[in-house]
Design an enzyme around this catalytic site. Sequence first.
Site, mmCIF file in Angstrom:
data_model
loop_
_atom_site.group_PDB
_atom_site.id
_atom_site.type_symbol
_atom_site.label_atom_id
_atom_site.label_comp_id
_atom_site.label_asym_id
_atom_site.label_seq_id
_atom_site.Cartn_x
_atom_site.Cartn_y
_atom_site.Cartn_z
ATOM 1 N N GLY A 101 -17.065 4.615 9.096
ATOM 2 C CA GLY A 101 -17.054 4.465 7.647
ATOM 3 C C GLY A 101 -15.743 3.854 7.184
ATOM 4 N N SER B 61 -14.513 18.523 3.293
ATOM 5 C CA SER B 61 -14.601 18.369 1.836
ATOM 6 C C SER B 61 -14.176 19.635 1.132
ATOM 7 C CB SER B 61 -16.040 18.039 1.414
ATOM 8 O OG SER B 61 -16.171 18.062 0.001
ATOM 9 N N TYR C 241 -25.159 19.071 0.288
ATOM 10 C CA TYR C 241 -23.926 18.399 0.704
ATOM 11 C C TYR C 241 -22.899 19.415 1.194
ATOM 12 C CZ TYR C 241 -19.715 15.474 0.388
ATOM 13 O OH TYR C 241 -18.550 14.794 0.656
#
Length: 250
Positions: A13, A137, A150
């Site tokens: 990414g 995260s 998520y």
Amino acid sequence: MHRFKNKTALVTGGTNGMGFATAQQFISEGGRVIITGRSEETVSKALIKLGDEVSGIVSDAGNMKDLMNLQQEVRQYADTIDMLFVNAGYGKFFPIQHVDEQHFDELFNVLVKGSFFTVQQMLPLMGKGSSVIFNTSVATEITMPNFSVYSAAKSAVQSFIKTFAVELTERGIRVNGVSPGHIKTNIFNNTGLNAEQIESAVHDIIPTIPFKRQGEPEEIANTVLFLASEEASYIHGAEIKVDAGISVIR
């Protein structure tokens, strides 16, 4: 500084946001980088911006065929990998009642399966002194509406930090993670929100952040490169929060 002279990093990414910033800084410190991205267009644009010390691979972290081919693709550019930043991923956010199997599987395929098999496939190229860094995260630490899938997926990635660290200790491979807060990236681009809705969402988030601003991708890159460097040689199985304190300050 040239902390990464003669070193090679794989940044999944790496075409934008935190991955791009990490690749850019790794190169600026003397290293060479291989990036992945999901489309030929985004990979090509990133290669132009990053310069001569980068190679690019079109690879989708949510596609098992791409994951199984990744090692062979990487071997075209490098025999060894000194830093692996497991960064590929995105978010989609829905209320519980609107989540379907496709949404659930999509996020778990990209974030969980993608992270696991990326490391698995790169391990033959990694030796003593190399480093794996997972991107987790702030969603694993604070509750936010519509983030149930998520957050669960990122929590699974968070668990890999400790379990992979246990298994890779004998090989001398350090495993750590960086936990970003609200960073200026394109995380909302795959949500189906239009530009105005995204701007409104960000506007609502800003007051909740202790520093009253979003973080810059470069602030995540600084932490990733610290974890990959000799300066962090005694840090293993850890997760560093880069979130302006939002996970601990209420």
